[in-house]
Write a protein that holds these residues in place. Structure first.
Motif, PDB file in Angstrom:
ATOM      1  N   ASN A 137     -46.126  60.777  39.000  1.00  0.00           N
ATOM      2  CA  ASN A 137     -45.432  60.514  37.751  1.00  0.00           C
ATOM      3  C   ASN A 137     -46.346  60.804  36.544  1.00  0.00           C
ATOM      4  N   ALA A 138     -47.602  60.418  36.674  1.00  0.00           N
ATOM      5  CA  ALA A 138     -48.561  60.674  35.591  1.00  0.00           C
ATOM      6  C   ALA A 138     -48.785  62.177  35.413  1.00  0.00           C
ATOM      7  N   ASN A 214     -42.506  52.179  36.772  1.00  0.00           N
ATOM      8  CA  ASN A 214     -41.129  51.667  36.710  1.00  0.00           C
ATOM      9  C   ASN A 214     -40.221  52.693  36.047  1.00  0.00           C
ATOM     10  N   LEU A 215     -39.016  52.833  36.573  1.00  0.00           N
ATOM     11  CA  LEU A 215     -38.097  53.826  36.012  1.00  0.00           C
ATOM     12  C   LEU A 215     -37.831  53.581  34.526  1.00  0.00           C
ATOM     13  N   ARG A 216     -37.729  52.313  34.166  1.00  0.00           N
ATOM     14  CA  ARG A 216     -37.444  51.985  32.773  1.00  0.00           C
ATOM     15  C   ARG A 216     -38.590  52.458  31.861  1.00  0.00           C
ATOM     16  N   VAL A 218     -40.820  54.791  32.591  1.00  0.00           N
ATOM     17  CA  VAL A 218     -40.914  56.245  32.630  1.00  0.00           C
ATOM     18  C   VAL A 218     -39.833  56.863  31.728  1.00  0.00           C
ATOM     19  N   PHE A 219     -38.613  56.367  31.853  1.00  0.00           N
ATOM     20  CA  PHE A 219     -37.500  56.904  31.068  1.00  0.00           C
ATOM     21  C   PHE A 219     -37.794  56.737  29.565  1.00  0.00           C
ATOM     22  N   ARG A 220     -38.274  55.571  29.217  1.00  0.00           N
ATOM     23  CA  ARG A 220     -38.579  55.317  27.813  1.00  0.00           C
ATOM     24  C   ARG A 220     -39.671  56.259  27.308  1.00  0.00           C
ATOM     25  N   ALA A 221     -40.698  56.471  28.132  1.00  0.00           N
ATOM     26  CA  ALA A 221     -41.801  57.353  27.733  1.00  0.00           C
ATOM     27  C   ALA A 221     -41.284  58.779  27.501  1.00  0.00           C
ATOM     28  N   PHE A 222     -40.418  59.259  28.407  1.00  0.00           N
ATOM     29  CA  PHE A 222     -39.888  60.614  28.244  1.00  0.00           C
ATOM     30  C   PHE A 222     -38.995  60.707  27.009  1.00  0.00           C
TER      31      PHE A 222
END
Ligand SMILES: Nc1nc2c(ncn2[C@@H]2O[C@H](COP(=O)(O)OP(=O)(O)O)[C@@H](O)[C@H]2O)c(=O)[nH]1
Ligand SMILES: [Mg+2]
Length: 239
Positions: A137-138, A214-216, A218-222
């Motif tokens: 992910n990173a 966490n998906l939340r 990751v989604f927020r970062a994107f």
């Protein structure tokens, strides 16, 4: 006295549900800075933790006079926590380190040794000690950041860096989430800040839960990343 002992440092440690880590990470941070700095403070930002973090921090304050606690009543995110910590900091250097014992605060000596002609001394993890999904992910995030902004640093999200406070106060940071490090490097480039990179050690997390995959999160970062890119395009066009 060590050669670095003329410096003044505000450590900023973001913490979310870190009751299993804070006693050690705050203790090691206070010891490292007592050794390396002329004056220091340890600022822990408790970002609406729901475990025993708040109670533990109140107890640690009695042990460590240098400890200051900033608390968000509800969880806001990594970027929001760092911005609160930066705003509270008083000293010349801000030393960012996560509260989860994945770094050794004594390695601040390695950062300080490179700090003379730098505005940011950014650590990069020589060997990243995280589980494979977190590393993948990173990698995806780092690749996208590099496509959008060019090369910013070897390890943009390494939570072990020194930043001059007078540089940070010139930055208008907006990230609520994990994008904050990207934002710092992009604005540092705009401000022509001097960035030096040094290798640091990284350790596996042995207590508490990692939220970085966490998906939340990751989604927020994107989504923050794409919004920030659009904002920067506007700034570049206006320039
Ligand atoms: N302020 C804040 N800090 C967080 C949040 N989630 C994690 N952290 C802290 O940020 C640091 C890094 O978190 P971690 O889950 O280990 O992420 P990773 O090491 O990047 O995978 C730790 O000190 C956590 O306590 C959050 O929502 N808000
Ligand atoms: Mg971690």
């Amino acid at each position: 006295m060590s050669p670095a002992s003329s410096v003044e440092i505000s450590a900023v440690m973001p913490a979310f549900n870190e009751e299993g880590n804070l006693e050690q990470s705050v203790g090691r941070m206070a010891a490292a800075l007592a050794d390396q700095a002329r004056a220091f403070e340890v600022i822990v930002v408790d970002d609406g933790s729901r475990d025993g973090t708040a109670t533990l921090l109140a107890r640690l304050k009695a042990i460590h006079p240098s400890l200051r606690v900033v608390r968000h009543p509800v969880n806001r995110g990594y970027g929001a926590a760092l911005r609160s910590g930066f705003a509270a900091a008083r000293y010349h250097w801000i030393f960012l380190m996560d509260a989860d014992n994945q770094f050794d605060p004594a390695d601040v000596a390695v950062l300080l040794a490179a700090a003379t002609d730098a505005d940011i001394v950014a650590g990069y993890r020589q060997r990243r000690r995280d589980p494979l999904p977190r590393r993948l992910n990173a990698w995806a995030f780092f690749t996208l950041v590099t496509i959008l902004f060019g090369r910013l640093a070897r390890d943009v999200n390494c939570a072990f860096k020194l930043i001059r406070r007078d540089l940070l106060v010139r930055m208008e940071l907006h990230s609520e989430g994990a994008l904050i490090n990207t934002e710092v490097f992009v604005l540092a480039r705009q401000l022509q800040a001097r960035v030096v990179e040094v290798p640091v050690q990284h350790y596996p997390r042995t207590s508490g839960r990692q939220t970085g995959a966490n998906l939340r999160v990751v989604f927020r970062a994107f989504s923050e990343l794409l919004a920030f890119k659009a904002e920067m395009r506007k700034v570049e066009k206006a320039a």
